[in-house]
Design an enzyme around this catalytic site. Structure first.
Site, PDB file in Angstrom:
ATOM      1  N   TYR A   1      58.294  77.227 115.364  1.00 51.14           N
ATOM      2  CA  TYR A   1      57.885  77.993 114.192  1.00 51.14           C
ATOM      3  C   TYR A   1      57.576  79.440 114.587  1.00 51.14           C
ATOM      4  CZ  TYR A   1      55.257  79.317 110.031  1.00 51.14           C
ATOM      5  OH  TYR A   1      54.814  79.954 108.904  1.00 51.14           O
TER       6      TYR A   1
ATOM      7  N   GLY B   1      57.232  74.863  97.350  1.00 53.68           N
ATOM      8  CA  GLY B   1      56.665  75.503  96.151  1.00 53.68           C
ATOM      9  C   GLY B   1      56.642  74.507  95.002  1.00 53.68           C
TER      10      GLY B   1
ATOM     11  N   ASP C   1      63.295  80.306  94.363  1.00 53.97           N
ATOM     12  CA  ASP C   1      62.551  79.270  95.084  1.00 53.97           C
ATOM     13  C   ASP C   1      63.330  77.972  94.981  1.00 53.97           C
ATOM     14  OD1 ASP C   1      60.404  77.365  95.901  1.00 53.97           O
ATOM     15  OD2 ASP C   1      59.150  79.154  95.770  1.00 53.97           O
TER      16      ASP C   1
ATOM     17  N   PHE D   1      52.469  79.245  97.420  1.00 53.19           N
ATOM     18  CA  PHE D   1      51.041  79.562  97.370  1.00 53.19           C
ATOM     19  C   PHE D   1      50.809  81.079  97.285  1.00 53.19           C
ATOM     20  CE2 PHE D   1      47.379  80.120 100.521  1.00 53.19           C
ATOM     21  CZ  PHE D   1      46.409  80.129  99.533  1.00 53.19           C
ATOM     22  N   ILE D   2      51.259  81.824  98.272  1.00 55.01           N
ATOM     23  CA  ILE D   2      51.022  83.279  98.259  1.00 55.01           C
ATOM     24  C   ILE D   2      51.961  83.941  97.248  1.00 55.01           C
ATOM     25  CG2 ILE D   2      50.961  85.412  99.633  1.00 55.01           C
ATOM     26  CD1 ILE D   2      50.356  83.689 102.099  1.00 55.01           C
TER      27      ILE D   2
ATOM     28  N   LYS E   1      59.648  82.780 113.311  1.00 58.26           N
ATOM     29  CA  LYS E   1      59.050  83.903 112.582  1.00 58.26           C
ATOM     30  C   LYS E   1      59.172  85.199 113.392  1.00 58.26           C
ATOM     31  CE  LYS E   1      57.707  83.615 109.036  1.00 58.26           C
ATOM     32  NZ  LYS E   1      58.494  83.541 107.765  1.00 58.26           N
TER      33      LYS E   1
ATOM     34  N   LEU F   1      59.056  85.811 100.776  1.00 55.62           N
ATOM     35  CA  LEU F   1      58.004  84.875 101.194  1.00 55.62           C
ATOM     36  C   LEU F   1      58.505  83.446 101.335  1.00 55.62           C
ATOM     37  CD1 LEU F   1      56.429  87.300  99.516  1.00 55.62           C
ATOM     38  CD2 LEU F   1      54.513  85.827  99.964  1.00 55.62           C
TER      39      LEU F   1
END
Ligand code: UDP
Length: 327
Positions: free
Chosen positions: A157, A42, A37, A17-18, A161, A79
């Site tokens: 999560y 994705g 990817d 998405f980003i 991160k 990302l």
């Protein structure tokens, strides 16, 4: 006369998405873009179709130790990650592997990936989830983080991160990696899918079908939504700014809206006949899941360094997403 070389940029998660919005901007800037990817979340149709885009269909670690091992880059945007709390709660082991192992491999690569075999400017995408369940508002980058027990996978999560951030920041300290960490708040816009729990695409899809919009709890919890086109435009600006290296940056909007108001806004903008339906938390989430009452970024730091300020109003984002979903 010296011929200026075209900038070479690596985007992991560039079919996401980003990442796909970012790749599009980098192409428009004139860069050569390599996208890695594994298409786990994705989608191939997100990839920009352009002669200066090369797509490597693989996991980050396999691509960087194989096909791309000897390649050099001017900038790296990392990302690729397991995203969305729902996905992570469903498969926490995969989340840990994806986020921590892959980022470790990426940072190792980045430390010698420049054309001079030196560290390459690298942006690592993180998340506002890192703040955990602190009830402080707004969140500032150097605030303490507050997590629940390790037996509740929601926090897996956040912890993964947070460790990604530490992997990048420690490479800044020990290897001089020019790294920028971005904590994305609720990012919305074209190409986001609702499959992983994200509220806005779910609401818009329901509104377009004339179905009830499922508001969890009493809907008074608030979030700040920022359009992906504003978010992605900030990333190359941060990486161009040496003052940003070794820093963590909130990226998002600081305009708060309750989830009930959001549902009503979606109904209004899409001119839908749908209604809002309250879903008790016990029916919406597995037991032990804690929803956050509010999540708002302090944007002082990113405003100071690159003058960031969101430009696209939420109403416009809803309109644009609705148009795409109708096709
Ligand atoms: N939410 C909702 N209906 C949905 C999906 C989400 O009411 O179908 C709520 C959710 O409980 C949360 C907010 O919308 O309070 C934002 O959820 P999302 O998963 O998009 O983001 P996050 O909770 O990670 O900020």
């Amino acid at each position: 006369m010296t011929v200026k070389r075209v900038r070479r940029v690596l985007v992991t998660g560039g079919a996401g998405f980003i990442g796909s919005h970012l790749a599009q901007l980098l192409i428009a800037r004139g860069d050569d873009v390599v996208i890695v990817d594994d298409l786990s979340t994705g989608r191939r149709e997100n990839l920009p179709q352009h002669a200066r885009v090369r797509f490597v269909y693989n996991t980050v670690s396999t691509a960087l130790t194989g096909e791309l091992a000897k390649e050099k880059f001017d900038e790296i945007y990392h990302l690729a990650a397991s995203v969305g709390v729902k996905l992570v709660v469903d498969n926490p082991t995969k989340c840990i592997e994806n986020n921590i192992h892959e980022t470790g491999e990426l940072v190792r690569f980045a430390c010698t990936a420049s054309f001079e075999n030196k560290p390459t400017r690298t942006l690592i995408a993180s998340s506002s989830e890192v703040y955990g369940k602190s009830d402080k508002t707004p969140f500032r980058e150097d605030d303490d983080v507050v997590y629940g027990p390790t037996t509740v996978f929601r926090w897996t999560y956040a912890m993964s991160k947070a460790l990604d951030e530490s992997i990048g920041l420690s490479a800044f300290k020990t290897h001089g990696l020019p790294v920028v960490i971005t904590r994305f708040f609720n990012t919305v816009g074209p190409r986001q899918v609702g499959d992983y729990g994200m509220v806005l695409p779910r609401f818009i899809a329901a509104a377009l079908k004339g179905e009830d919009l499922p508001v969890y709890g009493d809907g008074s919890q608030t979030r700040c939504f920022c359009d992906v086109r504003d978010v992605s435009a900030a990333l190359p600006k941060l990486l161009a700014c040496s003052e940003a290296f070794g820093g963590v940056f909130n990226v998002g909007s600081d305009r708060a809206i309750s989830i009930r108001e959001l549902a009503n806004l979606v109904i209004r903008v899409t001119q839908s006949s749908s209604r809002v339906r309250a879903i008790p938390y016990a029916d919406a989430f597995a037991s032990g899941f804690e929803d956050l009452r509010q999540r708002k970024p302090d944007l002082t730091r990113i405003q100071r360094v690159i003058g960031f300020s969101p430009t696209i109003p939420l109403e416009k984002t809803i309109e644009d997403v609705a148009v795409l979903m109708k096709h």
